[in-house]
Write a protein that holds these residues in place. Structure first.
Motif, PDB file in Angstrom:
ATOM      1  N   ASP A 143      -9.934   6.094  -1.096  1.00  0.00           N
ATOM      2  CA  ASP A 143      -8.822   5.026  -1.008  1.00  0.00           C
ATOM      3  C   ASP A 143      -8.591   4.542   0.474  1.00  0.00           C
ATOM      4  O   ASP A 143      -8.677   3.175   0.485  1.00  0.00           O
ATOM      5  CB  ASP A 143      -7.522   5.797  -1.682  1.00  0.00           C
TER       6      ASP A 143
ATOM      7  N   ALA B 231      -8.948   0.650   1.434  1.00  0.00           N
ATOM      8  CA  ALA B 231      -7.874   0.163   2.024  1.00  0.00           C
ATOM      9  C   ALA B 231      -8.093  -0.421   3.478  1.00  0.00           C
ATOM     10  O   ALA B 231      -7.911  -1.499   4.006  1.00  0.00           O
ATOM     11  CB  ALA B 231      -6.577   0.741   2.482  1.00  0.00           C
TER      12      ALA B 231
ATOM     13  N   THR C  31      -1.344  -0.872  -4.386  1.00  0.00           N
ATOM     14  CA  THR C  31      -2.553  -0.186  -4.339  1.00  0.00           C
ATOM     15  C   THR C  31      -2.031   1.159  -3.550  1.00  0.00           C
ATOM     16  O   THR C  31      -1.350   1.360  -2.576  1.00  0.00           O
ATOM     17  CB  THR C  31      -3.505  -0.523  -3.416  1.00  0.00           C
TER      18      THR C  31
ATOM     19  N   LYS D  37       1.159   7.891  -7.491  1.00  0.00           N
ATOM     20  CA  LYS D  37       1.115   6.390  -7.184  1.00  0.00           C
ATOM     21  C   LYS D  37       2.261   5.995  -7.954  1.00  0.00           C
ATOM     22  O   LYS D  37       2.155   5.028  -8.792  1.00  0.00           O
ATOM     23  CB  LYS D  37      -0.148   5.868  -8.009  1.00  0.00           C
TER      24      LYS D  37
ATOM     25  N   THR E  10      -6.816   9.281  -1.103  1.00  0.00           N
ATOM     26  CA  THR E  10      -8.018  10.086  -1.048  1.00  0.00           C
ATOM     27  C   THR E  10      -8.803   9.395   0.165  1.00  0.00           C
ATOM     28  O   THR E  10      -8.594   8.321   0.557  1.00  0.00           O
ATOM     29  CB  THR E  10      -8.762   9.930  -2.200  1.00  0.00           C
TER      30      THR E  10
ATOM     31  N   VAL F   7      -2.971   4.876  -1.913  1.00  0.00           N
ATOM     32  CA  VAL F   7      -3.849   5.154  -0.933  1.00  0.00           C
ATOM     33  C   VAL F   7      -3.405   6.775  -0.701  1.00  0.00           C
ATOM     34  O   VAL F   7      -2.656   7.210   0.051  1.00  0.00           O
ATOM     35  CB  VAL F   7      -3.683   4.598   0.494  1.00  0.00           C
TER      36      VAL F   7
ATOM     37  N   TYR G  58       0.910  -1.257   0.170  1.00  0.00           N
ATOM     38  CA  TYR G  58      -0.094   0.026  -0.156  1.00  0.00           C
ATOM     39  C   TYR G  58       0.883   1.252  -0.041  1.00  0.00           C
ATOM     40  O   TYR G  58       1.636   1.409   0.907  1.00  0.00           O
ATOM     41  CB  TYR G  58      -0.903   0.057   1.152  1.00  0.00           C
TER      42      TYR G  58
END
Length: 314
Positions: free
Chosen positions: A304, A308, A297, A281, A301, A299, A275
């Motif tokens: 997000d 998560a 992934t 990103k 927002t 994270v 993460y």
């Protein structure tokens, strides 16, 4: 599912970053307020309103990126995330290592902000403008780029600064040497070899004055053992001892960010999900290029964070 949290480095900043978190969560607002107070200025105003050239300045981008990452972490913790039980490792790309260490409790938020302001200023001041350069080389093996760096040594310092994975390497050093290295890389059929629009030759031995500055700055702050192991940039292996972490942070200023090896270490040691906590990103994109067995992934927002937390608590 075995999880590691990663934290982005310079280049992931953008005007407006963190604003949605601040607008949505009191915990995030408290982080930005604390960073502003620690630095004695409204860095949050620059983050949210620009101008972009001010945010991109190394001394601003570094604490700003850390602030967004820690804002997201604090929001997740306020909503039930127990870092120690849910996350096996943390790691960060260059300045992101400080974000990882703050998240893991090695440094306080205020100390981390001040350390990154010192780091940014020291890295900027270490080399006169125009003397250093960095270049991205895409599509050559690490060993080939290392050999190129050695072959241009007569022109000055040139070394691999970042091994980002997916055939993406960044070299750093004295301008003439880096330019020649880029030219040789093209001759050796690199897919791309381009000079980067950076203000200093980061992660090269020319940064020695900045390493000295960080050694002094780090000696003045309390460093605690992290609550989860930190996979250090210059070692690409986990570290849990605070004094060792401080030593490696000093080495990191002039040393190579071994990100490809870090991700490969995760894959080889049972991690299944990474993460990326904070702005952008970039690291999530690199994960896919380094090892497709890992799930990446981003994270950054409120949506997000919700997704998560749902996955981490499943």
């Amino acid at each position: 599912m075995t999880v590691a949290f990663t934290f982005p480095g310079q280049g992931s900043q953008s005007v407006g970053m963190g604003k949605e978190l601040a607008d949505s969560f009191a915990e995030a607002r408290a982080v930005f307020d604390e960073v502003d107070e620690a630095l004695g200025e409204k860095l949050s105003d620059v983050m949210w309103n620009g101008p972009e050239e001010t945010l991109t300045m190394t001394a601003n981008a570094q604490p700003a990126l850390m602030a967004v990452s820690i804002a997201a972490i604090r929001v997740m913790q306020a909503r039930g995330l127990d870092l120690k039980s849910k996350v096996a490792y943390v790691a960060g790309h260059s300045l992101g290592e400080y974000s990882a260490l703050c998240a893991a409790g090695t440094f306080t938020l205020a100390d981390t902000a001040r350390l990154l302001r010192i780091r940014g200023n020291a890295m900027q001041a270490a080399v006169p403008a125009g003397k250093g350069a960095m270049a991205a080389i895409i599509g050559l093996e690490h060993s080939a780029v290392e050999a190129i760096c050695q072959s241009v040594a007569s022109l000055g310092a040139c070394q691999i600064a970042n091994d980002n994975g997916g055939g993406q390497l960044v070299v750093s050093g004295e301008k003439a040497a880096v330019e020649q290295a880029a030219a040789l890389a093209k001759e050796q059929k690199a897919l791309r070899a381009i000079l980067l629009p950076v203000s200093a030759p980061f992660h090269s031995r020319l940064m020695a004055p900045a390493a000295d500055a960080m050694s002094e700055a780090l000696s003045k702050v309390q460093a605690n053992n992290p609550i989860v192991p930190v996979v250090a940039n210059v070692r690409a292996a986990p570290v849990t001892d605070a004094s060792e972490i401080v030593k490696l942070l000093v080495e990191q200023v002039t040393g190579q960010v071994r990100w490809r090896e870090t991700v490969e270490w995760f894959a080889a040691n049972g991690v299944t999900s990474l993460y990326e906590i904070g702005s952008g990103k970039v690291l999530t994109g690199l994960v896919r290029r380094i090892d497709k067995s890992l799930a990446g992934t981003a994270v950054n927002t409120p949506a997000d964070i919700d997704a998560a937390l749902t996955a981490l608590n499943a």
